[in-house]
Motif scaffolding. Structure first.
Motif, PDB file in Angstrom:
ATOM      1  N   GLU A 147       5.141  -4.316  -5.728  1.00 46.69           N
ATOM      2  CA  GLU A 147       4.124  -3.596  -4.956  1.00 46.69           C
ATOM      3  C   GLU A 147       2.886  -4.463  -4.742  1.00 46.69           C
ATOM      4  O   GLU A 147       2.401  -5.120  -5.662  1.00 46.69           O
ATOM      5  CB  GLU A 147       3.728  -2.304  -5.680  1.00 46.69           C
ATOM      6  CG  GLU A 147       4.828  -1.248  -5.666  1.00 46.69           C
ATOM      7  CD  GLU A 147       4.281   0.128  -6.048  1.00 46.69           C
ATOM      8  OE1 GLU A 147       3.306   0.568  -5.408  1.00 46.69           O
ATOM      9  OE2 GLU A 147       4.818   0.729  -6.986  1.00 46.69           O
ATOM     10  N   THR A 188      -7.611  -1.968  -2.628  1.00 48.53           N
ATOM     11  CA  THR A 188      -8.066  -1.368  -3.884  1.00 48.53           C
ATOM     12  C   THR A 188      -9.509  -1.797  -4.184  1.00 48.53           C
ATOM     13  O   THR A 188     -10.003  -2.778  -3.610  1.00 48.53           O
ATOM     14  CB  THR A 188      -7.161  -1.810  -5.054  1.00 48.53           C
ATOM     15  OG1 THR A 188      -7.223  -3.246  -5.146  1.00 48.53           O
ATOM     16  CG2 THR A 188      -5.722  -1.383  -4.837  1.00 48.53           C
ATOM     17  N   GLU A 205      -4.000  -7.509  -4.414  1.00 48.52           N
ATOM     18  CA  GLU A 205      -3.607  -7.148  -5.784  1.00 48.52           C
ATOM     19  C   GLU A 205      -2.088  -6.999  -5.841  1.00 48.52           C
ATOM     20  O   GLU A 205      -1.488  -6.381  -4.957  1.00 48.52           O
ATOM     21  CB  GLU A 205      -4.272  -5.834  -6.194  1.00 48.52           C
ATOM     22  CG  GLU A 205      -4.012  -5.455  -7.646  1.00 48.52           C
ATOM     23  CD  GLU A 205      -4.732  -4.168  -8.044  1.00 48.52           C
ATOM     24  OE1 GLU A 205      -4.325  -3.572  -9.054  1.00 48.52           O
ATOM     25  OE2 GLU A 205      -5.676  -3.757  -7.329  1.00 48.52           O
ATOM     26  N   LYS A 235       0.890  -5.515  -8.147  1.00 43.67           N
ATOM     27  CA  LYS A 235       1.141  -4.633  -9.293  1.00 43.67           C
ATOM     28  C   LYS A 235       2.108  -5.318 -10.260  1.00 43.67           C
ATOM     29  O   LYS A 235       3.129  -5.861  -9.861  1.00 43.67           O
ATOM     30  CB  LYS A 235       1.741  -3.316  -8.811  1.00 43.67           C
ATOM     31  CG  LYS A 235       1.910  -2.288  -9.918  1.00 43.67           C
ATOM     32  CD  LYS A 235       2.405  -0.972  -9.370  1.00 43.67           C
ATOM     33  CE  LYS A 235       2.577   0.055 -10.473  1.00 43.67           C
ATOM     34  NZ  LYS A 235       3.061   1.352  -9.951  1.00 43.67           N
ATOM     35  N   GLY A 236       1.757  -5.303 -11.529  1.00 50.11           N
ATOM     36  CA  GLY A 236       2.609  -5.942 -12.536  1.00 50.11           C
ATOM     37  C   GLY A 236       2.350  -7.424 -12.647  1.00 50.11           C
ATOM     38  O   GLY A 236       2.920  -8.095 -13.507  1.00 50.11           O
ATOM     39  N   GLY A 279       9.754  -4.476 -10.070  1.00 53.93           N
ATOM     40  CA  GLY A 279       9.142  -3.529 -10.987  1.00 53.93           C
ATOM     41  C   GLY A 279      10.159  -3.026 -12.011  1.00 53.93           C
ATOM     42  O   GLY A 279      11.296  -3.527 -12.090  1.00 53.93           O
ATOM     43  N   PHE A 317      -1.135  -4.461  -2.933  1.00 51.19           N
ATOM     44  CA  PHE A 317      -2.220  -3.582  -2.488  1.00 51.19           C
ATOM     45  C   PHE A 317      -3.299  -4.431  -1.819  1.00 51.19           C
ATOM     46  O   PHE A 317      -3.702  -5.469  -2.353  1.00 51.19           O
ATOM     47  CB  PHE A 317      -2.813  -2.807  -3.669  1.00 51.19           C
ATOM     48  CG  PHE A 317      -1.826  -1.894  -4.338  1.00 51.19           C
ATOM     49  CD1 PHE A 317      -1.565  -0.636  -3.817  1.00 51.19           C
ATOM     50  CD2 PHE A 317      -1.143  -2.312  -5.480  1.00 51.19           C
ATOM     51  CE1 PHE A 317      -0.640   0.198  -4.430  1.00 51.19           C
ATOM     52  CE2 PHE A 317      -0.219  -1.487  -6.089  1.00 51.19           C
ATOM     53  CZ  PHE A 317       0.042  -0.224  -5.565  1.00 51.19           C
ATOM     54  N   ASN A 374       0.834  -1.220   0.000  1.00 51.86           N
ATOM     55  CA  ASN A 374       0.000   0.000   0.000  1.00 51.86           C
ATOM     56  C   ASN A 374       0.863   1.262   0.000  1.00 51.86           C
ATOM     57  O   ASN A 374       0.587   2.235   0.703  1.00 51.86           O
ATOM     58  CB  ASN A 374      -0.946   0.012   1.204  1.00 51.86           C
ATOM     59  CG  ASN A 374      -1.985  -1.092   1.109  1.00 51.86           C
ATOM     60  OD1 ASN A 374      -2.252  -1.624   0.035  1.00 51.86           O
ATOM     61  ND2 ASN A 374      -2.561  -1.457   2.249  1.00 51.86           N
TER      62      ASN A 374
END
Length: 693
Positions: free
Chosen positions: A83, A88, A54, A56-57, A76, A85, A10
């Motif tokens: 990352e 979301t 979630e 990222k990527g 990343g 999350f 986050n």
């Protein structure tokens, strides 16, 4: 040690071990992740999907955070930290969808469910669910299963998280539970409609996140918000499990485990959990005096007067004291001081006759309960840890599962210990093979049960075991693998305080013999019930305890004492860890705390003890045994011990070793007063009889 990786949760960057799951990593960052199937002590199933987050990527869909590790994350652009999350819109919608699916077949019976008020499904439905359901078809119903006298099942509530199956298979080590069928027909079952054959079945209730498995004896008795909760220590065995006693007024309604990584982790045995109904049955709640062969109720003054008259008239060398298995160290210290005041050398706390004493390291579990996981060879002699200390047996199983190089051998009976072992023989003639088994080990451990020592040649057996342990290097720099496995909660504390015969004094067997031969006139029995008390009939016997068991039936005066939930006291577990038990409620009727009764009696005979309150008594107790001041401090694991001074060489009988416990459920007065324990004992013996046929 795992290598560390930087990740973002986050938007907040943290560094975590790469072998953590994403769920653990998010929690390390302070984020709460809902879950039903995931449990940190069980294998990952990944089948409830409530822990979605979630990445990222990653794939354009939520990820089950319990089933993926930090090491699996891709960095990343330009090596930026991965990352995660947890809040979301995608995650929120996914969790609401999962919760909607989970509730499709779950009955709406929260008001009458015993799990109400402490139900994971209830809490997470409020926190992460949506306010309606689009499902209009009929809910499915599932047939109830019989899991024994301890567990009540309402399997229609089950969400197939399989926690119970994994606990039974991995930790309890029994294959009685499983998930059968697929899709809508999937259900948890005991296969052959039999009781779950384990001493740890009550923990299935704790791991169940819904109301599918609840406590049968506790059903509809109370709601959690009605109960006064007291953190204390268990005395059903010598493990010293950390427990929480929930009481309503002066009635204990249930007993639950507390987390303690070094002792019981977060589990307790069935006896610890379910003896609470025995705490209110067959209780001694007033003093009794024997008149014309029968016990009659009396006042404290009358009972003290009768005892004081006998004590003052009996010669010091004809007075004896014995201490039982469930009494706190404070009471043992007070009784020891009383015997010193009257000048008696005859005292003993070893009602099973095991010849233990001397250096502290010669009678405790030196590796520590958690330290067993470091051993690479374990030799068990004269013990069945599965019934003497179920949680130590579970630790050994945990070590056996985690360490492929761990080898285990047993000398004595050959029971089902829930792990593979080599049976070296039944009796003392096999001890030499035990020495061969230990040779070459880096961290060898010997676990000596009371069954190997509670016999006429116990001291010689102990010397023989010490000799083989010495040759195998069981005690060496940085490692002490010499372990005595006690099952009496009060025993180590009494040995620490030196509640043993003084010079020229009689031990337990000699006190009984002295009473039979009229050489002992007065015996103070502090809670001893696990012996033939009729052998004391030749002497004047004072019994101090909380239940009308064997000891009370053969007493001339009965002092009503407090049970372990009714007084504050120190208990020392088998590894020498002193722990403080707290009072959950006051004693019944005219009963009083054990130490206070002995202190009051000392005043009646004109030899008052030097303390008037619990604090002063504890100061005196700690002066006798400094280890009792070090609360919750386990063994060092590498304490020096001269094995050549343990035991006494002598003739050894070829008689095979056998565990001192024959019925796990009926080992003490509280358990014998419990209806639940009687049901469990009958169910177990019935199952054994059926299996034999």
């Amino acid at each position: 040690m795992s290598d560390l990786r930087k990740i973002k949760v986050n938007g907040r960057e943290i560094e975590v071990a790469s072998n953590l799951t994403l769920l653990q990593a998010c929690e390390a960052a302070g984020e709460e992740i809902p879950r039903f199937c995931y449990h940190e002590r069980l294998s990952v199933a990944g089948n409830c999907r409530m822990c979605l987050i979630e990445v990222k990527g990653g794939p354009p869909k939520p990820v089950a955070s319990c089933a993926q590790n930090v090491r699996d994350l891709r960095p990343g652009p330009e090596g930026a930290p991965p990352e995660l999350f947890t809040n979301t819109p995608m995650v929120k919608k996914a969790r609401e969808g999962v919760m909607e699916f989970l509730l499709i077949n779950h009955p709406l019976d929260c008001p009458i469910c015993d799990q109400g008020g402490e139900c994971d499904l209830q809490d997470q439905a409020v926190a992460y669910g949506r306010d309606g359901s689009r499902f209009e078809e009929n809910k499915r119903a599932v047939e109830e299963k019989y899991m024994g006298p301890l567990i009540k099942t309402i399997m229609t509530r089950c969400i197939q998280c399989t926690r119970c199956v994994r606990f039974a298979t991995e930790i309890a080590g029994v294959d009685d539970l499983g998930l059968v069928n697929r899709g809508e027909n999937a259900e948890i079952t005991t296969y052959l409609e039999k009781a779950v054959d384990s001493e740890l079945t009550g923990n299935l209730i704790d791991v169940c996140p819904v109301g599918a498995l609840t406590s049968r004896p506790y059903a509809f008795n109370a709601r959690p918000w009605e109960l006064t909760k007291t953190e204390t220590i268990d005395v059903m065995d010598a493990v010293g499990s950390n427990i929480r006693v929930d009481a309503r007024g002066r009635e204990v309604m249930r007993i639950l485990p507390r987390l303690h990584e070094g002792v019981n982790e977060e589990w307790i045995s069935d006896k610890t959990r379910y003896i609470w109904d025995g705490l209110k049955r067959q209780r001694l709640d007033r003093p009794y005096v024997r008149e014309n062969g029968k016990l009659r109720p009396a006042s404290w003054d009358e009972a003290f007067g009768a005892v004081a008259e006998k004590l003052n008239s009996a010669p010091a060398d004809r007075i004896a004291a014995i201490a039982g298995d469930l009494v706190p160290a404070e009471a043992i210290k007070a009784l020891k001081d009383l015997m010193d005041a009257v000048g008696s050398p005859h005292r003993d706390c070893r009602q099973d006759g095991a010849p233990l004493g001397g250096a502290r390291e010669s009678y405790i579990f030196n590796t520590g309960i958690a330290g067993i996981e470091k051993a690479d060879r374990i030799l068990i002699i004269g013990s069945n840890p599965r019934i003497e200390a179920p949680l130590i047996n579970a630790r050994i199983r945990k070590a056996w599962l985690a360490n492929l190089d761990l080898k285990i051998a047993v000398i004595g009976e050959a029971p089902d210990l829930t792990y593979a072992y080599e049976h070296l023989g039944a009796g003392p003639e096999s001890l030499s093979r035990g020495g061969d088994f230990l040779n070459g080990a880096e961290r060898p451990a010997v676990i000596v049960g009371i069954g190997a020592l509670a016999r006429n040649d116990g001291a010689a057996i102990l010397a023989e075991i010490s000799s083989l342990a010495s040759k195998a290097g069981v005690v060496r720099d940085g490692w002490n693998g010499f372990n005595i496995l006690h099952f009496a909660a009060a025993r180590v504390g009494a040995l620490d305080l030196g509640f043993l015969p003084k010079e020229g004094g009689r031990d337990f067997a000699a006190i009984l013999k002295g009473a039979e031969e009229k050489a002992i006139d007065f015996v103070y029995n502090l809670g001893c019930d696990e012996f033939d008390a009729s052998r004391l009939d030749g002497a004047f016997v004072v019994y101090q305890g909380h239940h009308g068991d064997v000891g009370a039936r053969h007493a001339d005066v009965v002092f009503p004492g407090a049970s372990y939930v009714e007084q504050s006291g120190v208990f020392v577990n088998t590894e020498g860890r002193a722990q403080l038990a707290n009072r959950a409620h006051f004693p019944f009727g005219a009963a009083r705390e054990d130490w206070a009764i002995i202190r009051a009696l000392s005043g009646k005979i004109g030899k008052p003890l030097s303390y008037d309150d619990l604090f002063a008594l504890r100061q005196a107790m700690i002066a006798d045994a400094p280890s009792l001041a070090r609360l919750d401090e386990g063994p060092a694991g590498d304490a020096p011990l001269d094995l050549s001074k343990v035991g006494v060489k002598g003739a050894i009988s070829p008689e095979p070793f056998r565990s001192v416990i024959r019925d796990f459920y009926l080992t003490n007065p509280i358990a014998r007063a419990s209806k639940t324990m009687a049901e469990c004992s009958a169910a177990r013996s019935g199952a054994a009889k059926l299996a034999a046929e």
